[in-house]
Design an enzyme around this catalytic site. Structure first.
Site, PDB file in Angstrom:
ATOM      1  N   PHE A  35      -2.987   9.687   1.753  1.00 40.72           N
ATOM      2  CA  PHE A  35      -4.197  10.366   1.677  1.00 40.72           C
ATOM      3  C   PHE A  35      -4.167  11.872   1.973  1.00 40.72           C
ATOM      4  O   PHE A  35      -3.331  12.306   2.892  1.00 40.72           O
ATOM      5  CB  PHE A  35      -5.072   9.713   2.743  1.00 40.72           C
ATOM      6  CG  PHE A  35      -5.444   8.335   2.654  1.00 40.72           C
ATOM      7  CD1 PHE A  35      -6.519   7.974   1.908  1.00 40.72           C
ATOM      8  CD2 PHE A  35      -4.662   7.401   3.022  1.00 40.72           C
ATOM      9  CE1 PHE A  35      -6.844   6.651   1.653  1.00 40.72           C
ATOM     10  CE2 PHE A  35      -4.794   5.883   3.053  1.00 40.72           C
ATOM     11  CZ  PHE A  35      -5.959   5.500   2.227  1.00 40.72           C
ATOM     12  N   ASP A  36      -5.023  12.528   1.027  1.00 40.03           N
ATOM     13  CA  ASP A  36      -5.355  13.990   1.552  1.00 40.03           C
ATOM     14  C   ASP A  36      -6.230  13.869   2.714  1.00 40.03           C
ATOM     15  O   ASP A  36      -6.751  12.748   2.821  1.00 40.03           O
ATOM     16  CB  ASP A  36      -6.151  14.633   0.572  1.00 40.03           C
ATOM     17  CG  ASP A  36      -6.473  15.945   1.002  1.00 40.03           C
ATOM     18  OD1 ASP A  36      -5.883  16.830   1.065  1.00 40.03           O
ATOM     19  OD2 ASP A  36      -7.932  16.271   0.786  1.00 40.03           O
TER      20      ASP A  36
END
Length: 211
Positions: A8-9
């Site tokens: 994930f960002d």
């Protein structure tokens, strides 16, 4: 092929830092007698801070970074929250045995602050920040490092983000990609980069891993 690993960002994907970023840029630019519209400020959200500020003023960029970070850290907890469904979805993914990682263009200190504030800091086995790489997204290096940490197969890995840098980094690393419809820059903008999936809401990830 099933998804076994999700990267994930952070900002704009798991946690809502948009107003904090706007406020920090606005504060900084006022200190240096610069002025930008909210639409222009939105374009600065995503790339590494040094990259953005050097384009605006290469001479004063380092001083501007110091101003930005001082404001950003001092006001962090006043603005930042997790997006809807994030905590529950992350918990369910973890309980299903999915390997989880963070790949961010922010410095380590700021990433730790965001994860701790939203109580997400216990879920991720790998956290890759700007401090850990020589080349930021969209270069694949940050994703490669996360894959190495997690001993993950790119073919069964998904990169999730709110910015085209996230999608391009995932494609460059030969992993699957997912954009998020709550991207501050807009869903349509992300679709132009042809992500494998588009998440309308965070719980959509639970459907994807069952496919």
């Amino acid at each position: 092929m099933n998804i076994h690993t999700i990267l994930f960002d952070l900002d704009g994907t798991l946690i809502d830092t948009n107003e904090l970023i706007f406020a920090s840029f606005d504060h900084t630019f006022k200190q240096y007698n610069l002025s930008f519209t909210r639409e222009e400020l939105a374009e600065f959200n995503g790339p590494p801070l040094i990259e953005t500020l050097k384009k605006i003023d290469p001479v004063r960029a380092e001083n501007m970074i110091a101003t930005y970070r001082e404001h950003n850290h001092a006001n962090h907890d006043k603005y930042v929250t997790a997006f809807p469904q994030v905590t529950d979805t992350i918990y369910q993914l973890k309980s299903k045995g999915i390997k989880l990682g963070i790949v961010s263009t922010k410095m380590s200190e700021a990433v730790k602050m965001g994860l701790a504030l939203t109580e997400l800091d216990t879920f991720f086995e790998s956290v890759i920040t700007l401090d850990d790489v020589t080349q930021a997204k969209p270069h694949p290096e940050p994703i490669w490092k996360a894959l190495e940490d997690l001993q993950a197969d790119p073919a069964t890995t998904l990169m999730v983000g709110d910015n085209h840098h996230d999608i391009e980094a995932g494609q460059n690393a030969h992993v699957q990609t997912a954009g998020v419809a709550w991207s501050q820059k807009g869903k349509e903008r992300l679709l132009e980069y042809d992500p494998t999936y588009m998440l309308e809401e965070m719980h959509d990830l639970l459907k994807i891993i069952e496919v």
